[in-house]
Design a protein around this motif. Structure first.
Motif, PDB file in Angstrom:
ATOM      1  N   ASP A   1       0.808  -1.230   0.000  1.00  8.78           N
ATOM      2  CA  ASP A   1       0.000   0.000   0.000  1.00  8.78           C
ATOM      3  C   ASP A   1       0.842   1.281   0.000  1.00  8.78           C
ATOM      4  O   ASP A   1       0.278   2.383   0.032  1.00  8.78           O
ATOM      5  N   SER A   2       2.168   1.164  -0.046  1.00  5.84           N
ATOM      6  CA  SER A   2       3.021   2.352   0.143  1.00  5.84           C
ATOM      7  C   SER A   2       2.930   3.332  -1.027  1.00  5.84           C
ATOM      8  O   SER A   2       2.662   4.525  -0.835  1.00  5.84           O
ATOM      9  N   ALA A   3       3.188   2.845  -2.231  1.00  3.59           N
ATOM     10  CA  ALA A   3       3.222   3.747  -3.389  1.00  3.59           C
ATOM     11  C   ALA A   3       1.860   4.394  -3.615  1.00  3.59           C
ATOM     12  O   ALA A   3       1.762   5.601  -3.894  1.00  3.59           O
ATOM     13  N   ALA A   4       0.804   3.612  -3.471  1.00  3.20           N
ATOM     14  CA  ALA A   4      -0.542   4.152  -3.695  1.00  3.20           C
ATOM     15  C   ALA A   4      -0.876   5.222  -2.667  1.00  3.20           C
ATOM     16  O   ALA A   4      -1.520   6.238  -2.998  1.00  3.20           O
ATOM     17  N   ALA A   5      -0.457   5.033  -1.438  1.00  2.00           N
ATOM     18  CA  ALA A   5      -0.742   6.024  -0.401  1.00  2.00           C
ATOM     19  C   ALA A   5      -0.010   7.333  -0.680  1.00  2.00           C
ATOM     20  O   ALA A   5      -0.573   8.422  -0.519  1.00  2.00           O
ATOM     21  N   LEU A   6       1.247   7.226  -1.104  1.00  2.00           N
ATOM     22  CA  LEU A   6       1.996   8.450  -1.431  1.00  2.00           C
ATOM     23  C   LEU A   6       1.341   9.164  -2.611  1.00  2.00           C
ATOM     24  O   LEU A   6       1.209  10.395  -2.610  1.00  2.00           O
ATOM     25  N   ASP A   7       0.918   8.402  -3.609  1.00  2.00           N
ATOM     26  CA  ASP A   7       0.229   8.999  -4.772  1.00  2.00           C
ATOM     27  C   ASP A   7      -1.052   9.699  -4.329  1.00  2.00           C
ATOM     28  O   ASP A   7      -1.364  10.802  -4.799  1.00  2.00           O
ATOM     29  N   ALA A   8      -1.796   9.065  -3.432  1.00  2.00           N
ATOM     30  CA  ALA A   8      -3.071   9.638  -2.977  1.00  2.00           C
ATOM     31  C   ALA A   8      -2.842  10.931  -2.197  1.00  2.00           C
ATOM     32  O   ALA A   8      -3.611  11.894  -2.329  1.00  2.00           O
ATOM     33  N   LEU A   9      -1.776  10.951  -1.392  1.00  2.00           N
ATOM     34  CA  LEU A   9      -1.462  12.173  -0.642  1.00  2.00           C
ATOM     35  C   LEU A   9      -1.085  13.305  -1.592  1.00  2.00           C
ATOM     36  O   LEU A   9      -1.542  14.442  -1.442  1.00  2.00           O
TER      37      LEU A   9
ATOM     38  N   GLY B   1      -3.358   0.110   8.100  1.00  2.00           N
ATOM     39  CA  GLY B   1      -2.598   0.143   6.858  1.00  2.00           C
ATOM     40  C   GLY B   1      -2.610   1.558   6.323  1.00  2.00           C
ATOM     41  O   GLY B   1      -3.291   2.438   6.872  1.00  2.00           O
ATOM     42  N   LEU B   2      -1.847   1.775   5.247  1.00  3.29           N
ATOM     43  CA  LEU B   2      -1.754   3.138   4.703  1.00  3.29           C
ATOM     44  C   LEU B   2      -2.914   3.506   3.796  1.00  3.29           C
ATOM     45  O   LEU B   2      -3.115   4.677   3.480  1.00  3.29           O
ATOM     46  N   ALA B   3      -3.699   2.513   3.384  1.00  2.39           N
ATOM     47  CA  ALA B   3      -4.769   2.797   2.416  1.00  2.39           C
ATOM     48  C   ALA B   3      -5.778   3.802   2.970  1.00  2.39           C
ATOM     49  O   ALA B   3      -6.305   4.634   2.236  1.00  2.39           O
ATOM     50  N   GLY B   4      -6.034   3.734   4.272  1.00  4.06           N
ATOM     51  CA  GLY B   4      -7.024   4.629   4.856  1.00  4.06           C
ATOM     52  C   GLY B   4      -6.482   5.968   5.307  1.00  4.06           C
ATOM     53  O   GLY B   4      -7.211   6.766   5.920  1.00  4.06           O
ATOM     54  N   LEU B   5      -5.195   6.235   5.024  1.00  2.00           N
ATOM     55  CA  LEU B   5      -4.564   7.426   5.578  1.00  2.00           C
ATOM     56  C   LEU B   5      -5.199   8.734   5.092  1.00  2.00           C
ATOM     57  O   LEU B   5      -5.541   9.580   5.919  1.00  2.00           O
TER      58      LEU B   5
END
Ligand SMILES: [Mg+2]
Length: 244
Positions: free
Chosen positions: A111-119, A234-238
């Motif tokens: 979930d790391s890359a997707a979370a950074l992209d979402a931020l 997890g980072l998905a909900g960040l």
């Protein structure tokens, strides 16, 4: 809650450091602790991550260097599990195996890359605040395919690391955001989330399933929430948890 910036930890937050240490300690066990059966390898990992000698904590207080703390941890590991002492002479070979295996293991969480992209897509600034050397963490993030997030503060930046409040404040300063409108995301409930909150940031504890250290099993997530700390599995909900 709406923040303008998000600072993140690296190890066991963006990069699967626990998985890397598991591989490195398996290599060490096969070579140096052959009497330890494979079904006890999780104990080696738990020992390493819990740092019962407090050597990594000394490193993050600026009291020792990276190689010395690692040698002392290696020696304590060997003594605990019935191996030969790790001396200054024998450490070079030990560390070539351990650290070489560790460096080849660096990988992100799913979930790391997707979370950074979402931020980024949400328009917030992002950066890393970490308790290891800046150069090491830049290499680690690059190896994990996450080089897009800048390492703003390493343990070498101020000469000491988390949980000292200066480290979080310096991260927000370099990010260019108000401390109170900056979140800090990390896997350690005390050193990361609570310390960030105490420094005036929004503290986020990333409580990934199965990732707690031995000394973290007692941590009361509800008590942390009651103190205003965000707790996520997890980072998905960040982004949503930060109101983004
Ligand atoms: Mg961490």
């Amino acid at each position: 809650m709406r923040v303008d910036g998000v600072l993140l930890d690296v190890d066991d937050t963006l990069v699967d450091t626990k998985g890397g240490f598991a591989q490195a300690l398996t290599a060490v066990a096969v070579e140096y602790l052959p009497h330890v059966p494979a079904d006890r390898y999780p104990e080696l990992l738990a020992h390493w991550r819990t740092d019962p000698g407090g050597y990594y904590k000394r490193f993050t207080r600026g009291e020792t260097d990276a190689l010395t703390q690692r040698r002392l941890r290696a020696d304590l590991l060997h003594r605990t599990f019935g191996g030969e002492p790790v001396t200054e002479d024998s450490f070079a070979d030990w560390d070539a195996l351990f650290w070489g295996t560790f460096e080849r293991s660096w990988a992100p969480f799913d979930d790391s890359a997707a979370a950074l992209d979402a931020l980024r897509a949400a328009g917030v600034r992002i950066g890393v605040v970490t308790n290891a050397y800046t150069e090491l963490q830049e290499r680690k993030l690059r190896a994990a395919g996450l080089e897009g997030v800048p390492v703003l503060v390493g343990v070498d930046t101020l000469g000491y690391g988390k949980p000292h409040p200066d480290v979080f404040v310096e991260g927000a300063r370099r990010l260019g955001t108000d401390v109170a409108r900056t979140a800090y995301v990390g896997d350690e409930p005390t050193t990361d989330a609570r310390a960030a909150r105490d420094a005036g940031l929004v503290g986020v504890w990333l409580d990934r399933p199965g990732a707690r250290r031995d000394d973290e099993h007692h941590v009361d997530a509800d008590a942390l929430r009651a103190d205003g700390i965000v707790v996520l599995p997890g980072l998905a909900g960040l982004p949503a948890a930060l109101g983004l």
